[in-house]
Design an enzyme around this catalytic site. Structure first.
Site, PDB file in Angstrom:
ATOM      1  CG  ASP A   1       0.006  -0.069   2.529  1.00  0.00           C
ATOM      2  OD1 ASP A   1       0.259  -1.205   2.959  1.00  0.00           O
ATOM      3  OD2 ASP A   1       0.470   0.969   3.024  1.00  0.00           O
TER       4      ASP A   1
ATOM      5  CG  ASP B   1       2.442   4.948   5.625  1.00  0.00           C
ATOM      6  OD1 ASP B   1       1.846   3.923   6.003  1.00  0.00           O
ATOM      7  OD2 ASP B   1       2.873   5.807   6.403  1.00  0.00           O
TER       8      ASP B   1
END
Ligand SMILES: [Zn+2]
Length: 277
Positions: free
Chosen positions: A215, A217
């Protein structure tokens, strides 16, 4: 007597490695590790796998018994450790699916014991002395080059180097924290890479982190922020090829007896006061 030469510590979403394994329970002076060791053969090498959070993901990052985990691996003969982990990217270009082999780390953890050499007697009565191992380069240079080459061999161009900031967790970062980490020039963020790396160094083990970005952040994205569901989804999409890269890396690591990297000399000249397993 079970023997293994290479250790693999699997992170979130990575709970098994080889199929034909012996389950070995190991006791340590620090209590039990996260799980049994699962020992099997791969490319003529004996490999011990340890799921970092336990096989059912019951141990959160801040409660992992890192000292027991590394001690247990060393006690069955492991001298080189590969540590795959899920991380967040701190730069837009390090999106989900990026594999980064860090060469630096920053410790932002708060509550973790990060040394074996704390003067506290072991159950056998021996007392560890104060030791200050060199940690300027926290990862094994040989293991890093092996990991990078293994990824390239599977057509997965990795980011060769970068800084992993390790935070306490278990929560994800605020946007302000995340922007701060990114502005410092750090590359990825995780919750388990420390004290794993320094404890490996204290035991003279070669340790190589392989960070899979699941992902962006909070500070590097504009959406809702990180969710654990999304982390597991992206990890699941990539775990197959990560396993293949690890297979190739295991096969390419040098034989234990030929190691001469900085990790093997970390304890030179120190009187430890205790026997390493
Ligand atoms: Zn090394």
């Amino acid at each position: 007597m079970v023997n293994a030469e290479i250790g693999v510590i699997g992170g979130s979403g990575f709970y098994s490695f080889l199929e034909d394994v012996s389950e070995v329970q190991v006791e340590t002076p620090y209590g039990p590790p996260s799980d049994s060791l699962y020992v099997g053969e791969l490319a003529g090498r004996s490999v011990a796998f340890l799921p970092r959070h336990g096989r059912s993901h019951t141990v959160p990052p801040h409660r992992i018994n890192y000292r027991a985990n590394l001690w247990a691996l060393r006690s069955v003969g492991v001298r080189q450790v590969l540590g795959p982990c899920a991380v967040g990217g701190l730069r837009a270009e390090y999106g989900p699916g990026t594999l980064l082999v860090p060469d630096q780390l920053v410790d932002r953890t708060q509550s973790r014991v990060q040394t074996y050499f704390d003067g506290v007697p072991l159950p056998d009565g021996s007392v560890p002395n104060v030791v200050h191992p060199t940690f300027a380069d926290p990862y094994c240079p040989v293991g890093r080059s092996v990991a990078v080459a293994a990824a390239r061999g599977r057509d997965w161009e990795p980011v060769d180097g970068g800084t992993m900031v390790v935070v306490e967790g278990p929560r994800f970062s605020t946007r302000a924290e995340s922007r701060w980490y990114a502005s410092a020039g750090w590359s990825v963020i995780g919750m388990t890479g420390h004290p794993e790396a320094v404890l490996a160094r204290e035991l003279g083990l070669c340790y190589t982190s392989m960070a899979l970005v699941t992902d962006l952040d909070a500070g590097a994205e504009t959406g809702e922020g990180v969710s654990h569901t999304e982390v597991l989804r992206v990890f699941g999409e990539n775990v197959g090829r990560l396993r293949e890269v690890l297979f190739d890396a295991v096969a390419a690591l040098p034989p234990t007896a030929t190691r001469d990297c900085l990790c093997t000399h970390a304890l030179d000249g120190w009187d430890l006061g205790i026997e390493l397993p």
